[in-house]
Design a protein around this motif. Sequence first.
Motif, PDB file in Angstrom:
ATOM      1  N   SER A 253      44.807 -53.872 -43.167  1.00  0.00           N
ATOM      2  CA  SER A 253      43.771 -53.464 -42.220  1.00  0.00           C
ATOM      3  C   SER A 253      43.378 -52.015 -42.507  1.00  0.00           C
ATOM      4  CB  SER A 253      44.346 -53.606 -40.812  1.00  0.00           C
ATOM      5  OG  SER A 253      43.512 -52.999 -39.886  1.00  0.00           O
ATOM      6  N   VAL A 254      42.165 -51.642 -42.119  1.00  0.00           N
ATOM      7  CA  VAL A 254      41.729 -50.253 -42.317  1.00  0.00           C
ATOM      8  C   VAL A 254      40.974 -49.786 -41.080  1.00  0.00           C
ATOM      9  CG1 VAL A 254      39.587 -50.924 -43.513  1.00  0.00           C
ATOM     10  CG2 VAL A 254      40.569 -48.666 -43.948  1.00  0.00           C
ATOM     11  N   ASP A 255      41.177 -48.534 -40.706  1.00  0.00           N
ATOM     12  CA  ASP A 255      40.453 -47.933 -39.582  1.00  0.00           C
ATOM     13  C   ASP A 255      40.007 -46.533 -39.956  1.00  0.00           C
ATOM     14  OD1 ASP A 255      39.791 -49.171 -37.123  1.00  0.00           O
ATOM     15  OD2 ASP A 255      41.913 -49.569 -36.782  1.00  0.00           O
ATOM     16  N   THR A 256      38.759 -46.242 -39.669  1.00  0.00           N
ATOM     17  CA  THR A 256      38.170 -44.954 -40.015  1.00  0.00           C
ATOM     18  C   THR A 256      37.937 -44.147 -38.747  1.00  0.00           C
ATOM     19  OG1 THR A 256      37.086 -45.890 -41.931  1.00  0.00           O
ATOM     20  CG2 THR A 256      36.101 -43.893 -41.047  1.00  0.00           C
ATOM     21  N   MET A 257      38.123 -42.838 -38.815  1.00  0.00           N
ATOM     22  CA  MET A 257      37.849 -41.984 -37.655  1.00  0.00           C
ATOM     23  C   MET A 257      36.883 -40.872 -38.068  1.00  0.00           C
ATOM     24  SD  MET A 257      41.629 -41.903 -35.961  1.00  0.00           S
ATOM     25  CE  MET A 257      41.081 -40.854 -34.647  1.00  0.00           C
ATOM     26  N   VAL A 258      35.766 -40.830 -37.358  1.00  0.00           N
ATOM     27  CA  VAL A 258      34.680 -39.915 -37.702  1.00  0.00           C
ATOM     28  C   VAL A 258      34.511 -38.881 -36.586  1.00  0.00           C
ATOM     29  CG1 VAL A 258      32.186 -39.812 -38.173  1.00  0.00           C
ATOM     30  CG2 VAL A 258      33.531 -41.759 -38.987  1.00  0.00           C
ATOM     31  N   GLU A 259      34.380 -37.614 -36.999  1.00  0.00           N
ATOM     32  CA  GLU A 259      34.183 -36.550 -36.009  1.00  0.00           C
ATOM     33  C   GLU A 259      32.931 -36.824 -35.180  1.00  0.00           C
ATOM     34  OE1 GLU A 259      35.049 -32.154 -36.789  1.00  0.00           O
ATOM     35  OE2 GLU A 259      32.868 -32.216 -36.874  1.00  0.00           O
ATOM     36  N   GLY A 260      33.042 -36.626 -33.868  1.00  0.00           N
ATOM     37  CA  GLY A 260      31.890 -36.851 -32.997  1.00  0.00           C
ATOM     38  C   GLY A 260      31.781 -38.292 -32.524  1.00  0.00           C
ATOM     39  N   VAL A 261      32.463 -39.197 -33.226  1.00  0.00           N
ATOM     40  CA  VAL A 261      32.442 -40.602 -32.808  1.00  0.00           C
ATOM     41  C   VAL A 261      33.810 -40.986 -32.248  1.00  0.00           C
ATOM     42  CG1 VAL A 261      32.037 -42.995 -33.522  1.00  0.00           C
ATOM     43  CG2 VAL A 261      30.750 -41.128 -34.601  1.00  0.00           C
ATOM     44  N   HIS A 262      34.850 -40.745 -33.054  1.00  0.00           N
ATOM     45  CA  HIS A 262      36.203 -41.133 -32.633  1.00  0.00           C
ATOM     46  C   HIS A 262      37.042 -39.954 -32.149  1.00  0.00           C
ATOM     47  CE1 HIS A 262      34.888 -44.190 -35.589  1.00  0.00           C
ATOM     48  NE2 HIS A 262      35.373 -44.994 -34.680  1.00  0.00           N
TER      49      HIS A 262
END
Length: 321
Positions: A43-52
């Motif tokens: 599995s993969v999860d991305t974290m983006v500044e301003g979103v997550h």
Amino acid sequence: MAEFSIIERYCQGLGADHSETQLGVGDDAAVIRVPDDKELAISVDTMVEGVHFHAGIEPADLAHKLLAVNLSDMAAMGACAQWATLTLTIPNYDEAWLAEFSKTINSVAQQYDLQLIGGDTTQGPLNVSLQIMGVLPLGQSLKRSGAEVGDDVYVSNTIGDAALALKLMSDDFDFRESGHRLLLDAIHRPQPQCELGLGLLDLANSCIDISDGLVADLGHISKQSGVSLELNVASLPLSESFRHVSNSIDYDLALTGGDDYQLAFTAAPCQRAQLEALSTSISVPITQVGRVVEKNTQAIKLCFNDKTYVLRNNAGFEHFS
Ligand code: ADP
Ligand code: MG
């Protein structure tokens, strides 16, 4: 500092060691060995500044959350997490930031017996992504599609704390002074339910981790299992802080707020005693919140004891029915 020095200094040797790892960080690809009686969950999860996460987040909080959300996906499958690869995009070389981030990745990965075996490092707007791999006994993953009519529906620990914290943060609420520090931890330091997930392999029929809110996520179980679910809002597990921070208990927030990273699962009533024993042995409370019924026009039916319960924002709910 050059990309390769960053990798050597901050990305090498992080987390646990696994004997099945043939090659870790340093070559063009990592190589792992999977025993004959096991299969891989990925599995993969991305974290983006301003979103997550908000700009200026503590690097330790970001590292913790990145690992926790991915470990939670493994827990929901009943998989034992073993390896991860990390994509790190950073705006500039900030030694203190990288040191803190890397130190936390290392300590949390060790805590959960996870090994960092590779990744990619680039310059750009802050963005972190983790791919995680875990092992499962052949053909035994816990799926969203396995719920059966007559199953009990359970939730681990408490829900709604992260959503409440997020709401309070925008009001400049003083978490420390008020004695509700636990709420902040719920959003920054979620505790993935890895042991519970492993224990549920033999006991549950379906499972999901709650990332988008209980109703939305149980909606996935409803859809993929072809069943409906009835929940009693009065039995939701809510923390002391959640119950006492505002004048009235915001049940809607507990039902629809995201970022809980608890497990929601269904199991046949004959498993009740075994589930109770599991919960006690790992010290993770589980609460029965409803049951699985024949598929009907409502995917998730809410009641409050013997009365029908209607969410204030019905539009969001209809999306899942
Ligand atoms: P390539 O150019 O072949 O993609 P890289 O220079 O990107 O190689 O990476 C070199 C090695 O460092 C690889 O083994 C890669 O998996 C590892 N690596 C790169 N970035 C990271 C990271 N952020 N975390 C862990 N390993 C990393
Ligand atoms: Mg690369």
